[in-house]
Enzyme design. Structure first.
Site, short mmCIF file in Angstrom:
data_model
loop_
_atom_site.label_atom_id
_atom_site.label_comp_id
_atom_site.label_asym_id
_atom_site.label_seq_id
_atom_site.Cartn_x
_atom_site.Cartn_y
_atom_site.Cartn_z
N HIS A 218 0.81 -1.22 0.00
CA HIS A 218 0.00 0.00 0.00
C HIS A 218 0.84 1.27 0.00
O HIS A 218 0.33 2.35 -0.24
CB HIS A 218 -0.99 0.00 1.17
CG HIS A 218 -0.40 0.23 2.52
ND1 HIS A 218 -0.02 -0.79 3.36
CD2 HIS A 218 -0.16 1.37 3.19
CE1 HIS A 218 0.43 -0.29 4.48
NE2 HIS A 218 0.35 1.02 4.41
N ASP B 81 -0.34 -7.72 1.52
CA ASP B 81 0.23 -6.36 1.56
C ASP B 81 1.75 -6.42 1.60
O ASP B 81 2.38 -6.22 2.64
CB ASP B 81 -0.33 -5.63 2.78
CG ASP B 81 -0.01 -4.13 2.77
OD1 ASP B 81 0.46 -3.64 1.72
OD2 ASP B 81 -0.23 -3.47 3.79
N SER C 127 4.49 2.14 8.28
CA SER C 127 4.11 1.11 7.30
C SER C 127 5.31 0.64 6.51
O SER C 127 6.16 1.42 6.11
CB SER C 127 3.07 1.67 6.33
OG SER C 127 1.82 1.75 6.93
N GLY C 128 5.35 -0.66 6.28
CA GLY C 128 6.43 -1.23 5.49
C GLY C 128 7.62 -1.65 6.30
O GLY C 128 8.50 -2.35 5.80
#
Length: 263
Positions: free
Chosen positions: A65, A113, A207-208
């Site tokens: 994402h 994801d 995120s990530g």
């Protein structure tokens, strides 16, 4: 540290809404996590950040994402950073020309994801920039395990993102914790993580980034539920290990002189 925006009990993963923060954590010792990558992402007038981590000199893992959007965003990876607001001599800044998103990634429910970014030129491996191992397909992290998440995300629900790398220790939870919040939670491909007292978490801007357990990256910061800090959902890397290896082989083939994708 989580990069997410959840509306009406549905997953809406929007990197520009703020890529996670570390809540209840501490500043990491500078360069103690040499695999960490800071992603700068530009799409039109929008600018946002995510985390990632180096798994090979030419490859960074992150969340799908972070880079999945209309148009083709401009992605830059910064390795060897501690304070991302400064131009530290240790930093390696690499423009990402190619990345692969899992073909079954779903923005609506956060499934699959995961994304792999190809670095060209490759990272220069030294004391400050190193890669981290990932688990094999049959390796799983068990409920109760204490793992670490790090990132440059927000340090509170209404604060700013951090200039310096921060880290927090989180406990892997029983799958039922996340299943009761969403029927879309998938045991095989996701990990339920969080602090039961809700005083520690990854948040927007993270995120990530990796969930590190016993010196391996077992998870990727993915998403959460509504306005709750706990629990959080991480992508289970071991489930995707065959796909990751396949993409890495593709990267290697592209580097062979004369191949269709080589420069």
């Amino acid at each position: 540290m989580l990069l997410l925006l959840l509306l009406t009990n549905a997953f809406v993963l929007l990197p520009w809404a703020g890529a996670g923060r570390i809540i209840g954590g501490r500043e990491a010792k500078p360069h103690s996590r040499p695999y960490m990558a800071f992603l700068e992402i530009k799409s039109g007038i929008q600018f946002y950040t995510c985390g990632g981590f180096l798994i090979r000199p030419d490859a960074v893992l992150s969340a799908a994402h972070c880079v999945d959007m209309k148009g083709r965003p401009r992605v830059t990876v910064i390795l060897g950073a501690h304070n991302v607001s400064r131009r530290e001599l240790s930093q390696q800044k690499i423009r990402v020309g190619q990345w692969v998103i899992h073909p079954e990634y779903s923005r609506e429910d956060g499934k699959n994801d995961i994304a792999l970014l190809k670095l060209k030129p490759r990272a220069r491996i030294n004391k400050i920039v190193q890669f981290i191992s990932i688990p094999r397909r049959n390796e799983r992290v068990r409920p109760g395990a204490l793992c670490t998440v790090s990132g440059w995300g927000m340090t509170s629900t209404d604060g700013d993102e951090s200039d310096v790398l921060r880290e927090v220790e989180l406990k892997v939870q029983n799958e039922t914790r996340c299943q009761k919040f969403s029927r879309k939670y998938q045991r095989r491909s996701m990990i339920c993580v969080g602090d039961e007292n809700r005083k520690k978490a990854s948040y927007k801007g993270d995120s990530g980034g990796p969930l590190v357990c016993k010196k391996k990256a077992y998870g990727i910061v993915s998403h959460g539920y509504d306005d709750l800090i706990f629990p959080e959902v991480f992508t289970r890397i071991s489930y995707f290990e065959p796909w990751i290896r396949e993409q890495l082989r593709g990267f290697a083939i592209q580097d062979i002189p004369g191949s269709p994708s080589s420069d």
